[in-house]
Motif scaffolding. Sequence first.
Motif, PDB file in Angstrom:
ATOM      1  N   GLU A 120       0.838  -1.196   0.000  1.00  0.00           N
ATOM      2  CA  GLU A 120       0.000   0.000   0.000  1.00  0.00           C
ATOM      3  C   GLU A 120       0.873   1.247   0.000  1.00  0.00           C
ATOM      4  O   GLU A 120       0.632   2.205  -0.735  1.00  0.00           O
ATOM      5  CB  GLU A 120      -0.914   0.011   1.236  1.00  0.00           C
ATOM      6  N   LEU A 121       1.909   1.219   0.816  1.00  0.00           N
ATOM      7  CA  LEU A 121       2.775   2.390   0.909  1.00  0.00           C
ATOM      8  C   LEU A 121       3.465   2.666  -0.426  1.00  0.00           C
ATOM      9  O   LEU A 121       3.545   3.814  -0.869  1.00  0.00           O
ATOM     10  CB  LEU A 121       3.803   2.197   2.019  1.00  0.00           C
ATOM     11  N   VAL A 122       3.937   1.610  -1.085  1.00  0.00           N
ATOM     12  CA  VAL A 122       4.594   1.801  -2.383  1.00  0.00           C
ATOM     13  C   VAL A 122       3.593   2.372  -3.397  1.00  0.00           C
ATOM     14  O   VAL A 122       3.928   3.274  -4.168  1.00  0.00           O
ATOM     15  CB  VAL A 122       5.208   0.465  -2.879  1.00  0.00           C
ATOM     16  N   ALA A 123       2.369   1.902  -3.338  1.00  0.00           N
ATOM     17  CA  ALA A 123       1.341   2.410  -4.257  1.00  0.00           C
ATOM     18  C   ALA A 123       1.054   3.887  -3.980  1.00  0.00           C
ATOM     19  O   ALA A 123       0.931   4.703  -4.892  1.00  0.00           O
ATOM     20  CB  ALA A 123       0.060   1.594  -4.122  1.00  0.00           C
ATOM     21  N   ARG A 124       0.962   4.232  -2.719  1.00  0.00           N
ATOM     22  CA  ARG A 124       0.714   5.634  -2.344  1.00  0.00           C
ATOM     23  C   ARG A 124       1.864   6.532  -2.796  1.00  0.00           C
ATOM     24  O   ARG A 124       1.650   7.649  -3.250  1.00  0.00           O
ATOM     25  CB  ARG A 124       0.579   5.769  -0.832  1.00  0.00           C
ATOM     26  N   LEU A 125       3.073   6.027  -2.632  1.00  0.00           N
ATOM     27  CA  LEU A 125       4.234   6.808  -3.049  1.00  0.00           C
ATOM     28  C   LEU A 125       4.174   7.074  -4.549  1.00  0.00           C
ATOM     29  O   LEU A 125       4.422   8.203  -5.002  1.00  0.00           O
ATOM     30  CB  LEU A 125       5.527   6.060  -2.693  1.00  0.00           C
ATOM     31  N   GLY A 126       3.803   6.040  -5.310  1.00  0.00           N
ATOM     32  CA  GLY A 126       3.665   6.218  -6.758  1.00  0.00           C
ATOM     33  C   GLY A 126       2.647   7.302  -7.073  1.00  0.00           C
ATOM     34  O   GLY A 126       2.858   8.146  -7.941  1.00  0.00           O
ATOM     35  N   GLY A 127       1.546   7.320  -6.323  1.00  0.00           N
ATOM     36  CA  GLY A 127       0.501   8.326  -6.516  1.00  0.00           C
ATOM     37  C   GLY A 127       1.011   9.725  -6.208  1.00  0.00           C
ATOM     38  O   GLY A 127       0.773  10.670  -6.954  1.00  0.00           O
ATOM     39  N   VAL A 128       1.744   9.835  -5.118  1.00  0.00           N
ATOM     40  CA  VAL A 128       2.307  11.132  -4.724  1.00  0.00           C
ATOM     41  C   VAL A 128       3.228  11.650  -5.823  1.00  0.00           C
ATOM     42  O   VAL A 128       3.163  12.818  -6.215  1.00  0.00           O
ATOM     43  CB  VAL A 128       3.092  10.995  -3.393  1.00  0.00           C
ATOM     44  N   LEU A 129       4.057  10.767  -6.341  1.00  0.00           N
ATOM     45  CA  LEU A 129       5.021  11.211  -7.348  1.00  0.00           C
ATOM     46  C   LEU A 129       4.334  11.591  -8.655  1.00  0.00           C
ATOM     47  O   LEU A 129       4.735  12.547  -9.309  1.00  0.00           O
ATOM     48  CB  LEU A 129       6.084  10.128  -7.582  1.00  0.00           C
ATOM     49  N   ARG A 130       3.279  10.873  -8.988  1.00  0.00           N
ATOM     50  CA  ARG A 130       2.532  11.246 -10.203  1.00  0.00           C
ATOM     51  C   ARG A 130       1.885  12.608 -10.029  1.00  0.00           C
ATOM     52  O   ARG A 130       1.915  13.445 -10.920  1.00  0.00           O
ATOM     53  CB  ARG A 130       1.446  10.212 -10.511  1.00  0.00           C
ATOM     54  N   ARG A 131       1.284  12.819  -8.870  1.00  0.00           N
ATOM     55  CA  ARG A 131       0.576  14.082  -8.646  1.00  0.00           C
ATOM     56  C   ARG A 131       1.506  15.269  -8.542  1.00  0.00           C
ATOM     57  O   ARG A 131       1.150  16.379  -8.894  1.00  0.00           O
ATOM     58  CB  ARG A 131      -0.264  14.001  -7.363  1.00  0.00           C
ATOM     59  N   THR A 132       2.698  15.043  -7.991  1.00  0.00           N
ATOM     60  CA  THR A 132       3.574  16.182  -7.732  1.00  0.00           C
ATOM     61  C   THR A 132       4.617  16.382  -8.822  1.00  0.00           C
ATOM     62  O   THR A 132       5.394  17.312  -8.753  1.00  0.00           O
ATOM     63  CB  THR A 132       4.313  16.013  -6.386  1.00  0.00           C
ATOM     64  N   ARG A 133       4.629  15.511  -9.797  1.00  0.00           N
ATOM     65  CA  ARG A 133       5.640  15.620 -10.853  1.00  0.00           C
ATOM     66  C   ARG A 133       5.568  17.006 -11.488  1.00  0.00           C
ATOM     67  O   ARG A 133       4.498  17.483 -11.854  1.00  0.00           O
ATOM     68  CB  ARG A 133       5.418  14.548 -11.915  1.00  0.00           C
ATOM     69  N   GLY A 134       6.725  17.645 -11.568  1.00  0.00           N
ATOM     70  CA  GLY A 134       6.757  18.941 -12.233  1.00  0.00           C
ATOM     71  C   GLY A 134       6.335  20.095 -11.346  1.00  0.00           C
ATOM     72  O   GLY A 134       6.403  21.228 -11.766  1.00  0.00           O
ATOM     73  N   THR A 135       5.938  19.816 -10.102  1.00  0.00           N
ATOM     74  CA  THR A 135       5.619  20.939  -9.224  1.00  0.00           C
ATOM     75  C   THR A 135       6.755  21.127  -8.235  1.00  0.00           C
ATOM     76  O   THR A 135       6.645  20.828  -7.070  1.00  0.00           O
ATOM     77  CB  THR A 135       4.328  20.693  -8.414  1.00  0.00           C
ATOM     78  N   ALA A 136       7.867  21.647  -8.752  1.00  0.00           N
ATOM     79  CA  ALA A 136       9.038  21.817  -7.900  1.00  0.00           C
ATOM     80  C   ALA A 136       8.911  23.085  -7.063  1.00  0.00           C
ATOM     81  O   ALA A 136       9.531  23.227  -6.038  1.00  0.00           O
ATOM     82  CB  ALA A 136      10.291  21.882  -8.756  1.00  0.00           C
ATOM     83  N   ALA A 137       8.092  23.988  -7.505  1.00  0.00           N
ATOM     84  CA  ALA A 137       8.017  25.298  -6.866  1.00  0.00           C
ATOM     85  C   ALA A 137       7.066  25.292  -5.679  1.00  0.00           C
ATOM     86  O   ALA A 137       6.255  24.388  -5.522  1.00  0.00           O
ATOM     87  CB  ALA A 137       7.553  26.323  -7.891  1.00  0.00           C
ATOM     88  N   PRO A 138       7.147  26.294  -4.840  1.00  0.00           N
ATOM     89  CA  PRO A 138       6.287  26.409  -3.675  1.00  0.00           C
ATOM     90  C   PRO A 138       4.810  26.219  -3.990  1.00  0.00           C
ATOM     91  O   PRO A 138       4.355  26.663  -5.036  1.00  0.00           O
ATOM     92  CB  PRO A 138       6.502  27.839  -3.204  1.00  0.00           C
ATOM     93  N   ALA A 139       4.134  25.605  -3.054  1.00  0.00           N
ATOM     94  CA  ALA A 139       2.686  25.545  -3.071  1.00  0.00           C
ATOM     95  C   ALA A 139       2.106  24.898  -4.323  1.00  0.00           C
ATOM     96  O   ALA A 139       2.231  25.392  -5.414  1.00  0.00           O
ATOM     97  CB  ALA A 139       2.080  26.933  -2.920  1.00  0.00           C
ATOM     98  N   PRO A 140       1.488  23.745  -4.129  1.00  0.00           N
ATOM     99  CA  PRO A 140       0.767  23.132  -5.228  1.00  0.00           C
ATOM    100  C   PRO A 140      -0.390  24.064  -5.564  1.00  0.00           C
ATOM    101  O   PRO A 140      -1.425  24.018  -4.920  1.00  0.00           O
ATOM    102  CB  PRO A 140       0.280  21.811  -4.651  1.00  0.00           C
ATOM    103  N   ALA A 141      -0.172  24.958  -6.509  1.00  0.00           N
ATOM    104  CA  ALA A 141      -1.089  26.059  -6.737  1.00  0.00           C
ATOM    105  C   ALA A 141      -2.522  25.597  -6.954  1.00  0.00           C
ATOM    106  O   ALA A 141      -3.416  25.974  -6.213  1.00  0.00           O
ATOM    107  CB  ALA A 141      -0.627  26.868  -7.928  1.00  0.00           C
ATOM    108  N   GLN A 142      -2.723  24.766  -7.945  1.00  0.00           N
ATOM    109  CA  GLN A 142      -4.087  24.342  -8.233  1.00  0.00           C
ATOM    110  C   GLN A 142      -4.155  22.830  -8.259  1.00  0.00           C
ATOM    111  O   GLN A 142      -3.176  22.150  -8.471  1.00  0.00           O
ATOM    112  CB  GLN A 142      -4.532  24.907  -9.572  1.00  0.00           C
ATOM    113  N   LEU A 143      -5.349  22.366  -8.052  1.00  0.00           N
ATOM    114  CA  LEU A 143      -5.565  20.937  -7.991  1.00  0.00           C
ATOM    115  C   LEU A 143      -6.781  20.668  -8.850  1.00  0.00           C
ATOM    116  O   LEU A 143      -7.781  21.364  -8.726  1.00  0.00           O
ATOM    117  CB  LEU A 143      -5.866  20.610  -6.524  1.00  0.00           C
ATOM    118  N   SER A 144      -6.680  19.699  -9.750  1.00  0.00           N
ATOM    119  CA  SER A 144      -7.866  19.439 -10.550  1.00  0.00           C
ATOM    120  C   SER A 144      -8.200  17.958 -10.557  1.00  0.00           C
ATOM    121  O   SER A 144      -7.317  17.106 -10.517  1.00  0.00           O
ATOM    122  CB  SER A 144      -7.670  19.955 -11.982  1.00  0.00           C
ATOM    123  N   VAL A 145      -9.481  17.697 -10.556  1.00  0.00           N
ATOM    124  CA  VAL A 145      -9.971  16.330 -10.729  1.00  0.00           C
ATOM    125  C   VAL A 145     -11.098  16.429 -11.729  1.00  0.00           C
ATOM    126  O   VAL A 145     -12.108  17.092 -11.476  1.00  0.00           O
ATOM    127  CB  VAL A 145     -10.472  15.706  -9.415  1.00  0.00           C
TER     128      VAL A 145
END
Length: 240
Positions: A120-145
């Motif tokens: 489960e933890l490995v799966a969650r980590l994969g999710g985190v990395l997919r969601r945060t990819r390319g957001t190196a800068a402060p604050a995940p500005a927007q979130l879309s679903v």
Amino acid sequence: MTSSEAAPATPTKGLVLVVEDDAAIRDLLRRNLRAAGYGVQGCGDGTEALDAVARLAPVAVILDIGLPGMDGIEVCRRLRSSGDWTPVLFVTARDDEVDRIVGLELGADDYVTKPFSPRELVARLGGVLRRTRGTAAPAPAQLSVGRVVIDPGERRAYADGRPVNLTTTEFDLLAHLMRNQRRVFSREQLLSEVWGYSGDVETRTVDVHIAQIRGKLGQASPIRTVRGVGYSADPAERTE
Ligand code: CA
């Protein structure tokens, strides 16, 4: 006993820092993360963790909250206040810790509660990395679903580009679901994690708020009812 530890093979998915004072859990995570293709470094306290993040620039940090000395929440707070937005996956042992993570809006990207399965933890980590990819800068500005976008900083929500007025609680509830998209929450979990209630509280409260959010988002609503379980935000959801 092998010392696979000594040879940092070229990790294909990047280096993950595991911060956990329990050596047995750290080793378990190390093995599972390596098997999943990550490079892994481990450490057992918060001060070391801050050094290691600066030195190693990991792709993500798996951060136990219960650490000797500086706890995981403080480690995350210090990272963020120094402008470091490395994705953090918290490991918590207690529900009140979950409340603190959510309440502080530390830019924690997800959490797992002990006991968890390494899978489960490995799966969650994969999710985190997919969601945060390319957001190196402060604050995940927007979130879309799907067709809904929220801006947590400004507390604004849009459905198909149209601004939607949500109450504070409606916004927090929607944001919680969207931050954890596809994850199914029970009504009790939502009451505890969004409202901060525990014990005997009317779970119908959740249904009422979900209905209001859906009413406001209309066809764009990403909220899915999982019968007999609860709710999730799902990008594939089209109606109701
Ligand atoms: Ca611990």
